[in-house]
Design a protein around this motif. Structure first.
Motif, PDB file in Angstrom:
ATOM      1  N   PHE A 172      17.092  -3.774   2.310  1.00 22.18           N
ATOM      2  CA  PHE A 172      16.457  -4.899   3.006  1.00 22.18           C
ATOM      3  C   PHE A 172      14.969  -4.961   2.656  1.00 22.18           C
ATOM      4  O   PHE A 172      14.435  -6.038   2.356  1.00 22.18           O
ATOM      5  N   LEU A 173      14.302  -3.814   2.676  1.00 21.98           N
ATOM      6  CA  LEU A 173      12.877  -3.784   2.316  1.00 21.98           C
ATOM      7  C   LEU A 173      12.674  -4.249   0.870  1.00 21.98           C
ATOM      8  O   LEU A 173      11.715  -4.957   0.556  1.00 21.98           O
ATOM      9  N   GLY A 174      13.604  -3.851  -0.017  1.00 19.94           N
ATOM     10  CA  GLY A 174      13.497  -4.267  -1.411  1.00 19.94           C
ATOM     11  C   GLY A 174      13.616  -5.769  -1.578  1.00 19.94           C
ATOM     12  O   GLY A 174      12.826  -6.397  -2.301  1.00 19.94           O
ATOM     13  N   TYR A 175      14.591  -6.374  -0.895  1.00 23.57           N
ATOM     14  CA  TYR A 175      14.766  -7.825  -1.009  1.00 23.57           C
ATOM     15  C   TYR A 175      13.606  -8.583  -0.357  1.00 23.57           C
ATOM     16  O   TYR A 175      13.235  -9.670  -0.817  1.00 23.57           O
ATOM     17  N   VAL A 176      13.032  -8.021   0.711  1.00 23.61           N
ATOM     18  CA  VAL A 176      11.845  -8.631   1.321  1.00 23.61           C
ATOM     19  C   VAL A 176      10.712  -8.676   0.301  1.00 23.61           C
ATOM     20  O   VAL A 176      10.018  -9.692   0.149  1.00 23.61           O
ATOM     21  N   CYS A 177      10.526  -7.569  -0.422  1.00 26.80           N
ATOM     22  CA  CYS A 177       9.476  -7.536  -1.451  1.00 26.80           C
ATOM     23  C   CYS A 177       9.750  -8.563  -2.550  1.00 26.80           C
ATOM     24  O   CYS A 177       8.816  -9.219  -3.040  1.00 26.80           O
ATOM     25  N   MET A 178      11.017  -8.711  -2.943  1.00 26.67           N
ATOM     26  CA  MET A 178      11.359  -9.698  -3.970  1.00 26.67           C
ATOM     27  C   MET A 178      11.137 -11.121  -3.472  1.00 26.67           C
ATOM     28  O   MET A 178      10.891 -12.032  -4.267  1.00 26.67           O
ATOM     29  N   ALA A 179      11.229 -11.329  -2.166  1.00 26.44           N
ATOM     30  CA  ALA A 179      11.085 -12.674  -1.603  1.00 26.44           C
ATOM     31  C   ALA A 179       9.627 -13.077  -1.411  1.00 26.44           C
ATOM     32  O   ALA A 179       9.334 -14.247  -1.136  1.00 26.44           O
ATOM     33  N   ILE A 180       8.696 -12.130  -1.533  1.00 26.77           N
ATOM     34  CA  ILE A 180       7.270 -12.435  -1.343  1.00 26.77           C
ATOM     35  C   ILE A 180       6.755 -13.236  -2.544  1.00 26.77           C
ATOM     36  O   ILE A 180       6.791 -12.762  -3.685  1.00 26.77           O
ATOM     37  N   PRO A 181       6.256 -14.446  -2.329  1.00 23.24           N
ATOM     38  CA  PRO A 181       5.806 -15.291  -3.453  1.00 23.24           C
ATOM     39  C   PRO A 181       4.380 -14.970  -3.905  1.00 23.24           C
ATOM     40  O   PRO A 181       3.441 -15.720  -3.656  1.00 23.24           O
ATOM     41  N   VAL A 182       4.206 -13.834  -4.584  1.00 22.73           N
ATOM     42  CA  VAL A 182       2.884 -13.458  -5.103  1.00 22.73           C
ATOM     43  C   VAL A 182       2.580 -14.292  -6.342  1.00 22.73           C
ATOM     44  O   VAL A 182       3.410 -14.407  -7.246  1.00 22.73           O
ATOM     45  N   ASN A 183       1.383 -14.874  -6.382  1.00 24.78           N
ATOM     46  CA  ASN A 183       0.984 -15.724  -7.504  1.00 24.78           C
ATOM     47  C   ASN A 183       0.714 -14.874  -8.739  1.00 24.78           C
ATOM     48  O   ASN A 183      -0.204 -14.067  -8.771  1.00 24.78           O
ATOM     49  N   ALA A 184       1.558 -15.038  -9.763  1.00 22.28           N
ATOM     50  CA  ALA A 184       1.441 -14.217 -10.967  1.00 22.28           C
ATOM     51  C   ALA A 184       0.226 -14.587 -11.808  1.00 22.28           C
ATOM     52  O   ALA A 184      -0.195 -13.812 -12.665  1.00 22.28           O
ATOM     53  N   PHE A 185      -0.340 -15.771 -11.583  1.00 22.53           N
ATOM     54  CA  PHE A 185      -1.539 -16.163 -12.329  1.00 22.53           C
ATOM     55  C   PHE A 185      -2.779 -15.491 -11.733  1.00 22.53           C
ATOM     56  O   PHE A 185      -3.641 -15.014 -12.463  1.00 22.53           O
ATOM     57  N   ALA A 186      -2.857 -15.447 -10.389  1.00 24.64           N
ATOM     58  CA  ALA A 186      -4.014 -14.859  -9.723  1.00 24.64           C
ATOM     59  C   ALA A 186      -3.936 -13.333  -9.689  1.00 24.64           C
ATOM     60  O   ALA A 186      -4.969 -12.664  -9.708  1.00 24.64           O
ATOM     61  N   ALA A 187      -2.719 -12.783  -9.624  1.00 22.32           N
ATOM     62  CA  ALA A 187      -2.577 -11.328  -9.486  1.00 22.32           C
ATOM     63  C   ALA A 187      -1.309 -10.870 -10.218  1.00 22.32           C
ATOM     64  O   ALA A 187      -0.342 -10.436  -9.592  1.00 22.32           O
ATOM     65  N   ARG A 188      -1.319 -10.967 -11.543  1.00 22.35           N
ATOM     66  CA  ARG A 188      -0.138 -10.628 -12.324  1.00 22.35           C
ATOM     67  C   ARG A 188       0.261  -9.158 -12.144  1.00 22.35           C
ATOM     68  O   ARG A 188       1.434  -8.840 -11.965  1.00 22.35           O
ATOM     69  N   GLY A 189      -0.749  -8.281 -12.206  1.00 23.88           N
ATOM     70  CA  GLY A 189      -0.467  -6.854 -12.057  1.00 23.88           C
ATOM     71  C   GLY A 189       0.159  -6.545 -10.710  1.00 23.88           C
ATOM     72  O   GLY A 189       1.117  -5.765 -10.629  1.00 23.88           O
ATOM     73  N   LEU A 190      -0.367  -7.146  -9.656  1.00 24.54           N
ATOM     74  CA  LEU A 190       0.166  -6.922  -8.307  1.00 24.54           C
ATOM     75  C   LEU A 190       1.599  -7.458  -8.207  1.00 24.54           C
ATOM     76  O   LEU A 190       2.473  -6.811  -7.619  1.00 24.54           O
ATOM     77  N   ALA A 191       1.822  -8.631  -8.784  1.00 26.14           N
ATOM     78  CA  ALA A 191       3.164  -9.234  -8.732  1.00 26.14           C
ATOM     79  C   ALA A 191       4.188  -8.343  -9.423  1.00 26.14           C
ATOM     80  O   ALA A 191       5.305  -8.132  -8.912  1.00 26.14           O
ATOM     81  N   ILE A 192       3.833  -7.801 -10.582  1.00 24.40           N
ATOM     82  CA  ILE A 192       4.761  -6.923 -11.310  1.00 24.40           C
ATOM     83  C   ILE A 192       4.976  -5.618 -10.548  1.00 24.40           C
ATOM     84  O   ILE A 192       6.096  -5.096 -10.469  1.00 24.40           O
ATOM     85  N   ALA A 193       3.901  -5.087  -9.944  1.00 23.13           N
ATOM     86  CA  ALA A 193       4.013  -3.837  -9.183  1.00 23.13           C
ATOM     87  C   ALA A 193       4.935  -4.004  -7.974  1.00 23.13           C
ATOM     88  O   ALA A 193       5.768  -3.141  -7.679  1.00 23.13           O
ATOM     89  N   ILE A 194       4.777  -5.121  -7.260  1.00 22.77           N
ATOM     90  CA  ILE A 194       5.629  -5.376  -6.087  1.00 22.77           C
ATOM     91  C   ILE A 194       7.085  -5.538  -6.524  1.00 22.77           C
ATOM     92  O   ILE A 194       8.002  -5.028  -5.871  1.00 22.77           O
ATOM     93  N   MET A 195       7.295  -6.234  -7.653  1.00 25.26           N
ATOM     94  CA  MET A 195       8.661  -6.412  -8.141  1.00 25.26           C
ATOM     95  C   MET A 195       9.275  -5.069  -8.544  1.00 25.26           C
ATOM     96  O   MET A 195      10.442  -4.787  -8.225  1.00 25.26           O
ATOM     97  N   ALA A 196       8.503  -4.221  -9.217  1.00 27.25           N
ATOM     98  CA  ALA A 196       9.021  -2.914  -9.627  1.00 27.25           C
ATOM     99  C   ALA A 196       9.391  -2.075  -8.402  1.00 27.25           C
ATOM    100  O   ALA A 196      10.438  -1.407  -8.381  1.00 27.25           O
ATOM    101  N   LEU A 197       8.539  -2.105  -7.382  1.00 24.91           N
ATOM    102  CA  LEU A 197       8.836  -1.386  -6.139  1.00 24.91           C
ATOM    103  C   LEU A 197      10.099  -1.941  -5.497  1.00 24.91           C
ATOM    104  O   LEU A 197      10.965  -1.181  -5.032  1.00 24.91           O
TER     105      LEU A 197
END
Length: 557
Positions: free
Chosen positions: A84-109
């Motif tokens: 459930f925590l994993g899918y919540v992280c996948m559902a978070i719409p992090v802007n890949a243009f403003a924070a690409r590194g953060l978006a990839i890190a959250i997806m990997a987690l």
């Protein structure tokens, strides 16, 4: 087929259906998400996908080891929470243009959490299903139980692609956009300074309300952001489905609580009958299971081409429109009605009372009428997407499960039912025949390297791919539920969790090896790919039959 099964089977099957619906909804859009949000190449996204699948199916080894020590139920509940925590992280719409590194890190987690949670949940839930049938009262129904359990998995899988597509289209429409399969790739190219497809992207912008008043760069970024959020909504569906899944599990726990006992817990409970194996029996059973695991690796390598080479064939070599009776197969609701009608039709013949037969017959006719009404309301010619073919495997599993159970039930009544290892060997043979169909479909078609990204000038009818999925489903019904049943029956009590985990580890290896044909795709003619897969299936079947007596002798001790 449902008569005489313990109530716990239905609770565990429905809990698994909810979890699988969320997982396959996520999987239906995962590759598209990687390319749309981050601009990954097809090769990079494919490797990401293969590694994730391998992790998902390898983690049950870890989950099995833990469950053999602390208990199956604890691992199942913990696994759902982590997923459930994993899918919540996948559902978070992090802007890949403003924070690409953060978006990839959250997806990997998120992917790590999903894989770990699945490892704790999936294999251990199936061990509990098997434990229900350790009771002599139900032992003869073990294989049929796992067939029903496997059917429930595919009910979730059947609707997942439709759910993902519906959410994607809804979000894009709300943003004044329309889905175009190449728009995200063109948008990334333009933002990177490559203007090769500028005119096409400008045409898309002019034709969509969301493109009004925006420069081509602004529209490109707007399209990527909204398509990515649409995929985030698909991941959020998995969160909801997990809530439903755990509610069913906890609400019906009393139905299967007695099956939530590992060997350590059983040893502490004198009321639980013990199964004692000698050291030799334990060793022989583990060796037999490992031999089976080694063979099924090649089945999963061949079977899981649905997400790679078979999808490429659907995109580049198959007609993108369909007409006539075949249209029915591309309406998920019509397929659902047909699948249900198979069960009501069997009930018509199997009901013990005239009233039951009559009611089942009327319901069957009503379902067929509903499917025809849906078919009649479709356009004379409809457009189809490559991903649409993936619903056929799940549909065939759901619809053919009662046929499979009736066939093997009739053979069992005559004392002629094949053993589980023999069914696995037969499944490998049948899988090889599926790629014989693809050889016929590819006759005269140019190699992918000749097409160079274009589509075939003479694409084949969709019937070839549908037929291939049908044959592969026959193979799957012979191998997968029977294999799981075999593991639950043969695994030494002390190692049930671990052995079920090893079954999934074999699946993980097969899943990763399934990327080999896609790696060869642009470098060899079509027939070579299909011949390799067909040959591997036939060789694996030959090896299985050669080991059959040894495996059966070890597992019958």
């Amino acid at each position: 087929m449902f008569k005489g099964q313990p109530k716990g089977l239905y609770a565990l099957a429905l809990a698994n259906t909810g979890e699988r619906f969320g997982y396959y909804t996520m999987l239906a859009i995962f590759l598209l998400y990687l390319q749309a949000k981050f601009g990954f190449s097809a090769s990079a996204a494919g490797q990401f996908y293969a590694i994730f699948l391998a992790c998902v199916y390898f983690m049950p080894v870890v989950g099995g080891i833990l469950a053999d020590k602390i208990g199956y139920g604890k691992c199942v509940v913990t696994g759902v929470s982590i997923m459930f925590l994993g899918y919540v992280c996948m559902a978070i719409p992090v802007n890949a243009f403003a924070a690409r590194g953060l978006a990839i890190a959250i997806m990997a987690l998120a992917l790590l959490l999903i894989a770990l949670g699945t490892g704790l949940f999936k294999g251990n839930l199936q061990v509990m299903v098997g434990n229900l049938y350790d009771d002599p009262k139900y032992s003869a129904k073990r294989d049929s139980a796992f067939s029903l359990f496997y059917m429930a998995i595919n009910v979730g899988a059947m609707f997942a692609p439709t759910a993902a597509k519906a959410l994607t289209n809804w979000k894009l429409a709300a943003s004044g956009l329309v889905y175009k399969s190449d728009a995200a790739a063109f948008a990334h190219q333009i933002l990177a300074g490559d203007m090769t497809n500028l005119s096409t992207m400008q045409e898309y912008a002019n034709g969509m309300a969301g493109g009004a008043g925006k420069s081509i760069a602004e529209f490109s970024q707007y399209y990527i952001e909204n398509l990515s959020v649409a995929y985030n909504l698909g991941f959020a569906v998995a969160c909801v489905s997990l809530i439903v899944s755990i509610a069913i599990y906890l609400g019906c726990r009393s139905w299967f609580k007695h099956a939530d006992v590992n060997a350590k817990q059983a040893a502490q409970n004198s009321a639980t009958p013990q199964v004692e194996l000698t050291a030799k029996q334990t060793k022989d059973r583990i060796v037999a299971l490992i031999l089976v695991f080694a063979v099924v690796i090649f089945f999963w390598m061949a079977f899981h081409q649905n997400g790679t080479s078979l999808t490429y064939f659907a995109r580049d070599y198959t007609q993108d429109t369909v007409s006539g009776p075949l249209k029915l197969g591309f309406n998920i609701w019509a397929l659902a009605l047909i699948a249900i009608s198979v069960y009501t039709l069997f009930s018509t013949f199997q009901s013990e009372t005239t009233k039951g037969k009559t009611i089942s017959g009327i319901i069957t006719l009503a379902l067929w009428g509903g499917a025809y009404a849906l078919f009649a309301g479709m356009d004379s010619v409809i457009s189809i997407l490559p991903s649409d073919f993936q619903q056929f495997n799940a549909f065939f599993v759901v619809a053919l499960t009662p046929v499979s159970m009736a066939l093997f039930g009739a053979l069992a009544a005559k004392g002629k039912e094949p053993s589980a290892p023999k069914k696995i060997g037969l499944g490998m043979l049948v899988a090889g025949l599926g790629y014989l169909v693809m050889l016929l479909a590819s006759s005269g078609q140019p190699a992918p390297s000749v097409l160079n990204g274009a589509v075939s000038p003479d694409p084949v009818v969709p019937s070839y791919l549908i037929s291939t999925y049908l044959v592969l489903t026959f193979a799957e019904l012979l191998l997968s539920p029977m294999g799981i049943s075999f593991v639950s029956k043969v695994a030494p009590p002390k190692y049930k969790g671990l052995m079920m985990g090893c079954w999934f580890a074999a699946t993980a290896i097969g899943n990763y090896l399934s990327s080999i044909p896609s790696m060869l795709w642009d470098n060899v003619p079509l027939w070579i790919n299909w011949t390799i897969l067909m040959a591997l299936c036939f060789i694996a079947a030959a090896i299985m039959f050669a080991m059959l007596k040894k495996i059966e002798a070890a597992t019958n001790e």
